[in-house]
Scaffold this active site. Structure first.
Site, short mmCIF file in Angstrom:
data_model
loop_
_atom_site.label_atom_id
_atom_site.label_comp_id
_atom_site.label_asym_id
_atom_site.label_seq_id
_atom_site.Cartn_x
_atom_site.Cartn_y
_atom_site.Cartn_z
N TYR A 111 42.34 10.88 32.33
CA TYR A 111 43.09 10.12 31.31
C TYR A 111 44.25 10.98 30.79
CZ TYR A 111 44.35 7.27 27.36
OH TYR A 111 45.08 6.51 26.47
N PRO B 136 52.70 13.05 19.83
CA PRO B 136 51.59 12.15 19.54
C PRO B 136 50.71 11.98 20.77
CG PRO B 136 53.65 10.92 19.75
CD PRO B 136 54.01 12.37 19.82
N GLY C 16 47.03 10.11 21.68
CA GLY C 16 45.95 9.26 21.15
C GLY C 16 44.59 9.70 21.65
N SER D 238 49.31 9.86 16.37
CA SER D 238 49.44 8.64 17.16
C SER D 238 48.80 7.44 16.47
CB SER D 238 48.75 8.87 18.51
OG SER D 238 48.49 7.64 19.14
N GLN E 296 53.43 8.14 14.42
CA GLN E 296 53.93 7.45 15.62
C GLN E 296 53.42 6.03 15.64
OE1 GLN E 296 51.66 6.91 18.67
NE2 GLN E 296 53.24 5.44 19.26
N TYR F 86 52.79 2.45 17.37
CA TYR F 86 52.78 1.46 18.43
C TYR F 86 52.92 0.13 17.71
CZ TYR F 86 51.47 4.52 22.32
OH TYR F 86 51.48 5.47 23.31
N THR G 217 57.39 4.43 19.45
CA THR G 217 57.35 4.65 20.91
C THR G 217 57.68 3.34 21.62
OG1 THR G 217 55.78 6.43 20.65
CG2 THR G 217 55.86 5.38 22.82
N LYS H 174 61.24 6.90 20.35
CA LYS H 174 60.70 7.77 21.41
C LYS H 174 60.66 6.99 22.73
CE LYS H 174 56.57 10.58 22.49
NZ LYS H 174 55.67 9.86 23.39
N SER I 289 62.13 11.02 26.40
CA SER I 289 60.75 11.18 26.90
C SER I 289 60.46 10.08 27.90
CB SER I 289 59.79 11.03 25.70
OG SER I 289 58.46 10.80 26.13
N HIS J 18 57.10 9.72 28.47
CA HIS J 18 55.66 9.65 28.19
C HIS J 18 54.89 10.55 29.16
CE1 HIS J 18 53.25 6.80 25.56
NE2 HIS J 18 52.28 7.45 26.15
N ARG K 260 53.41 8.93 32.32
CA ARG K 260 52.21 8.08 32.23
C ARG K 260 52.57 6.60 32.15
NH1 ARG K 260 47.66 9.96 29.87
NH2 ARG K 260 47.65 8.39 28.23
N SER L 128 58.14 15.84 27.79
CA SER L 128 57.77 15.48 29.16
C SER L 128 58.01 16.64 30.11
CB SER L 128 58.47 14.22 29.66
OG SER L 128 58.06 13.10 28.86
N GLY L 129 57.01 17.50 30.19
CA GLY L 129 57.05 18.60 31.14
C GLY L 129 57.13 19.98 30.52
C1 FNR Z 1 50.23 10.67 25.37
N1 FNR Z 1 51.46 10.31 24.84
C2 FNR Z 1 51.52 9.43 23.78
N2 FNR Z 1 52.73 9.10 23.24
C3 FNR Z 1 52.79 8.28 22.17
O1 FNR Z 1 53.90 8.01 21.70
N3 FNR Z 1 51.65 7.79 21.62
C4 FNR Z 1 50.41 8.07 22.11
O2 FNR Z 1 49.41 7.60 21.60
C5 FNR Z 1 50.34 8.89 23.24
N4 FNR Z 1 49.13 9.20 23.80
C6 FNR Z 1 49.05 10.09 24.85
C7 FNR Z 1 47.81 10.43 25.37
C8 FNR Z 1 47.73 11.39 26.36
C9 FNR Z 1 46.37 11.77 26.89
C10 FNR Z 1 48.90 12.01 26.86
C11 FNR Z 1 48.83 13.09 27.91
C12 FNR Z 1 50.13 11.64 26.36
C13 FNR Z 1 52.71 10.89 25.37
C14 FNR Z 1 53.07 12.18 24.64
O3 FNR Z 1 53.47 11.93 23.34
C15 FNR Z 1 54.20 12.92 25.36
O4 FNR Z 1 55.29 12.04 25.51
C16 FNR Z 1 53.77 13.45 26.73
O5 FNR Z 1 52.50 14.06 26.64
C17 FNR Z 1 54.77 14.45 27.27
O6 FNR Z 1 54.46 14.81 28.59
P1 FNR Z 1 53.73 16.20 28.96
O7 FNR Z 1 54.65 17.30 28.55
O8 FNR Z 1 52.44 16.22 28.21
O9 FNR Z 1 53.52 16.12 30.43
#
Ligand code: FNR
Length: 386
Positions: free
Chosen positions: A43, A96, A98, A125, A147, A149, A175, A257, A279, A281, A284, A313-314
């Site tokens: 996940y 953020p 979740g 989140s 953040q 949704y 987001t 975002k 971003s 995400h 994802r 992101s990264g």
């Molecule tokens: C996220 N991300 C995310 N973003 C957001 O706006 N609300 C959320 O609830 C979540 N939940 C979430 C869960 C998990 C398990 C991950 C890995 C990511 C995205 C997060 O905020 C962010 O954009 C990314 O994690 C950036 O990518 P990297 O650097 O983690 O690869």
């Protein structure tokens, strides 16, 4: 934060501070995989579709190389940044994330405490398992943003905005890239959807507007609450005009975002938003999308410093932070690395991940011949020859 990197190095080498989670990102991820069941691990670690976006995010960092300058007197370094009137001791924030309860029993509370201890902004989140008020309680006056949704149910969206303001969150991060969940192959293969067993609903289960729409309170009928949540989670019908609704319901600054297109950055400015977060995400959501780093320079060109442009992101190491800042970001958000720190060692684990990244960033900046975040600009970088 004068010479923070050297301070951390010497404390680690002399075993004065905890150092019980892996320092290299790849090792951190590997250990998290060992510890977690497949469902929660993938996940976090997995991306959308064939994970093209996720890979692109990392490749993009390697397309830029730092050209350091020498004899620059980098003895006293300043990592601080000021964003929307708040000054932070480093340009690193927690993204953020979740459902952190699938990683550690203390979930978001552990990460929020770690952020507060490290003086790093925490973005809570909408999909947190602990409610925004519980998170605020453990953070005292430490900086936090909420953040959102954007729920299909406007009463719920408005109620969350109101609660965030009351609980001391100082900005709203909306987001935009997740009006629905993407096709996530690992989660489908593992039939793993934590929300369907009630995780990640902390902001909904106590929300007065949400509860008013239930036949029975969540304590008596959790299935009913989960079912309502899945009906109202995201709103695929939103357009730019809907931003007025947010403005009417909060006095807090609003950041968007998930901005990747310069045209969207322009629209966001026209609609008066207070900040942008470039971003995808973490790969994802939209598979096949542009790497977030590749989108950053054009978005910054549009913003022209009128509003802060944040980036995620990264981000894995100090050099990534330095490159993103040099390309115009005002600060970066850390994602997966802190989730793994949480899985491995709770609050301590998150603290160590933050500490290591700030130290690495400080040393990388110094070795580049720059002594403050202000001095990081595009003149530091060249495009790599392939
Ligand atoms: C996220 N991300 C995310 N973003 C957001 O706006 N609300 C959320 O609830 C979540 N939940 C979430 C869960 C998990 C398990 C991950 C890995 C990511 C995205 C997060 O905020 C962010 O954009 C990314 O994690 C950036 O990518 P990297 O650097 O983690 O690869």
């Amino acid at each position: 934060m004068i010479n923070y990197g050297r301070k951390v190095q010497s404390e680690v080498y002399s075993r004065k501070v905890p150092n019980n989670i892996p320092v290299p990102f790849e090792e951190l991820e590997r250990k998290a995989k060992e510890k977690l069941e497949d469902g929660p691990y993938y996940y976090v670690a997995g991306g959308a579709g064939g994970e093209g976006t996720m890979s692109a995010n990392r490749v993009a960092f390697n397309q830029w190389q730092i050209v350091p300058r020498m004899f620059c007197d980098v003895d006293h370094r300043d990592l601080s940044v000021t964003i929307l009137g708040q000054t932070f001791s480093s340009p690193i924030m927690l993204a953020p994330i979740g459902v952190q309860s699938i990683l550690h029993p203390e979930g978001e509370l552990a990460s929020a405490r770690a952020a507060a201890t490290m003086g790093v902004l925490y973005m809570n989140s909408s999909a947190s398992t602990c409610s925004m008020e519980e998170v605020a309680d453990v953070m005292d006056t430490s900086p936090r943003w909420y953040q959102l949704y954007w729920s299909k149910d406007r009463d719920v969206a408005a109620s969350m905005l109101c609660r965030a303001e009351a609980a001391g969150y100082s900005a709203i991060v909306v987001t935009l890239d997740t009006p629905m969940m993407a096709w996530r192959e690992f989660d489908l293969a593992n039939t793993y959807h934590p929300f369907s067993f009630g995780e990640g609903l902390g902001n909904y289960l106590n929300d007065p507007a949400f509860c008013a729409k239930l036949q029975k309170p969540p304590k008596e009928d959790m299935r009913g609450a989960i079912s309502l949540w899945s009906q109202i989670f995201g709103d695929t019908s939103l357009t730019w005009e809907d931003l007025k609704f947010l403005r009417d319901h909060t006095k807090l600054p609003i950041l968007l975002k998930g901005i990747l297109h310069p045209g969207d950055a322009e629209l966001a400015l026209n609609y008066g938003v207070d900040g942008l977060i470039v971003s995808n995400h973490g790969g994802r959501q939209l598979d096949g999308a542009i790497a977030a780093l590749d989108a950053l320079p054009k978005v910054c060109d549009v913003a022209q410093g009128k509003v802060p442009v944040l980036f995620d992101s990264g981000i894995r190491r100090g050099a990534d932070v330095v490159k993103a800042l040099a390309l115009g970001a005002s600060a970066v958000l850390l994602g997966r690395p802190y989730a793994y720190g949480l899985a491995l060692a709770g609050e301590q684990g998150v603290q160590q991940v933050i500490r290591n990244l700030i130290a690495d960033m400080d040393l990388t900046m110094a070795l580049s011949g720059r002594k403050s975040v202000m001095e990081l600009d595009r003149t530091l970088l060249v495009e790599a020859k392939n």
